[in-house]
Design a protein around this motif. Structure first.
Motif, PDB file in Angstrom:
ATOM      1  N   TYR A  69      37.184 -47.764  52.307  1.00 48.09           N
ATOM      2  CA  TYR A  69      36.698 -46.546  51.638  1.00 48.09           C
ATOM      3  C   TYR A  69      36.579 -45.392  52.630  1.00 48.09           C
ATOM      4  O   TYR A  69      36.914 -44.256  52.314  1.00 48.09           O
ATOM      5  N   GLY A  70      36.094 -45.697  53.819  1.00 51.29           N
ATOM      6  CA  GLY A  70      35.970 -44.653  54.844  1.00 51.29           C
ATOM      7  C   GLY A  70      37.327 -44.091  55.233  1.00 51.29           C
ATOM      8  O   GLY A  70      37.493 -42.866  55.367  1.00 51.29           O
ATOM      9  N   MET A  71      38.308 -44.976  55.413  1.00 50.06           N
ATOM     10  CA  MET A  71      39.659 -44.526  55.763  1.00 50.06           C
ATOM     11  C   MET A  71      40.243 -43.635  54.659  1.00 50.06           C
ATOM     12  O   MET A  71      40.835 -42.594  54.937  1.00 50.06           O
ATOM     13  N   VAL A  72      40.077 -44.059  53.404  1.00 51.69           N
ATOM     14  CA  VAL A  72      40.623 -43.295  52.280  1.00 51.69           C
ATOM     15  C   VAL A  72      39.894 -41.958  52.144  1.00 51.69           C
ATOM     16  O   VAL A  72      40.519 -40.920  51.920  1.00 51.69           O
ATOM     17  N   ARG A  73      38.576 -41.982  52.281  1.00 55.43           N
ATOM     18  CA  ARG A  73      37.805 -40.736  52.198  1.00 55.43           C
ATOM     19  C   ARG A  73      38.270 -39.757  53.276  1.00 55.43           C
ATOM     20  O   ARG A  73      38.552 -38.593  53.002  1.00 55.43           O
ATOM     21  N   ASN A  74      38.387 -40.227  54.508  1.00 54.48           N
ATOM     22  CA  ASN A  74      38.811 -39.352  55.606  1.00 54.48           C
ATOM     23  C   ASN A  74      40.221 -38.810  55.384  1.00 54.48           C
ATOM     24  O   ASN A  74      40.474 -37.622  55.604  1.00 54.48           O
ATOM     25  N   ALA A  75      41.121 -39.661  54.940  1.00 52.60           N
ATOM     26  CA  ALA A  75      42.495 -39.212  54.686  1.00 52.60           C
ATOM     27  C   ALA A  75      42.535 -38.203  53.542  1.00 52.60           C
ATOM     28  O   ALA A  75      43.299 -37.232  53.587  1.00 52.60           O
ATOM     29  N   SER A  76      41.719 -38.405  52.529  1.00 55.21           N
ATOM     30  CA  SER A  76      41.671 -37.490  51.390  1.00 55.21           C
ATOM     31  C   SER A  76      41.126 -36.134  51.816  1.00 55.21           C
ATOM     32  O   SER A  76      41.663 -35.085  51.447  1.00 55.21           O
ATOM     33  N   ILE A  77      40.062 -36.157  52.608  1.00 55.34           N
ATOM     34  CA  ILE A  77      39.485 -34.899  53.096  1.00 55.34           C
ATOM     35  C   ILE A  77      40.455 -34.191  54.027  1.00 55.34           C
ATOM     36  O   ILE A  77      40.619 -32.962  53.955  1.00 55.34           O
ATOM     37  N   ASP A  78      41.136 -34.945  54.880  1.00 51.70           N
ATOM     38  CA  ASP A  78      42.144 -34.338  55.755  1.00 51.70           C
ATOM     39  C   ASP A  78      43.234 -33.646  54.943  1.00 51.70           C
ATOM     40  O   ASP A  78      43.671 -32.548  55.281  1.00 51.70           O
TER      41      ASP A  78
END
Length: 189
Positions: free
Chosen positions: A78-87
């Motif tokens: 979830y953290g990886m996806v959240r960070n990639a989405s925000i990026d």
């Protein structure tokens, strides 16, 4: 491995670290739709969300030898996806939607996980529908396409669109009978 372990993707983390492709497949199958719904909440674009989740899972496989500090696979993903989405949003100069009133003082991370789990339940219910019912429901209820346009697109009559939509709602009500939120949602359609 006992039956509980085979049904728990967290238990596959150690096998993934060893390069076990079957463990990766189980993790992929378990989390893909949930992570997709989570990313979609941020980026609001199906193709971008799919790309973000696929890239995240590929990175997980590529970095499998460096996952020693990862204790909770679900939180990590979830953290990886959240960070990639925000990026992605930063690159497109878009802002992340926040609806603080919706969940009060609940931490933001927990808000999104609850919303993602809610989406996962709906996706699971949609998968139980017959193909035509599912397509009509998605177009009509989720995408807001008019009956006439659905009929033309699927080459069926408007009455068939209406009956398939009604059938989908009834099947979903039956499937989601233990989820009051969805029953209220379906009743409003």
């Amino acid at each position: 491995m006992d039956n509980n372990e085979t049904n728990n993707p967290e238990s596959h983390l150690s096998l993934l670290k060893q390069g076990d492709k079957n463990a990766f497949k189980i993790i992929f199958d378990t989390y893909y739709k949930r992570l997709y719904a989570f990313s979609l909440h941020y980026v609001e674009d199906q193709y971008i969300a799919e790309e973000i989740v696929e890239d995240t899972l590929v990175k997980l496989w590529q970095k499998r030898n460096k996952l020693d500090k990862v204790e909770n696979l679900k939180s990590y993903l979830y953290g990886m996806v959240r960070n990639a989405s925000i990026d992605h949003l930063k690159k497109d100069k878009k802002f992340v939607r926040l609806d603080v009133k919706k969940h009060g003082a609940m931490p933001l991370k927990e808000q999104y996980i609850i919303e993602e789990e809610t989406h996962a339940i709906l996706f699971q219910a949609l998968e139980t529908l017959p193909k035509k019912c599912k397509k009509v429901f998605e177009l009509s209820c989720l995408d807001g396409v008019k009956y006439k346009d659905i009929a033309e697109d699927l080459q069926i009559s408007i009455n068939t669109v209406k009956s398939q939509r009604a059938r989908a709602i009834e099947l979903l009500k039956s499937y989601l009978k233990d989820y009051p939120f969805y029953l209220i949602f379906l009743a409003s359609l």
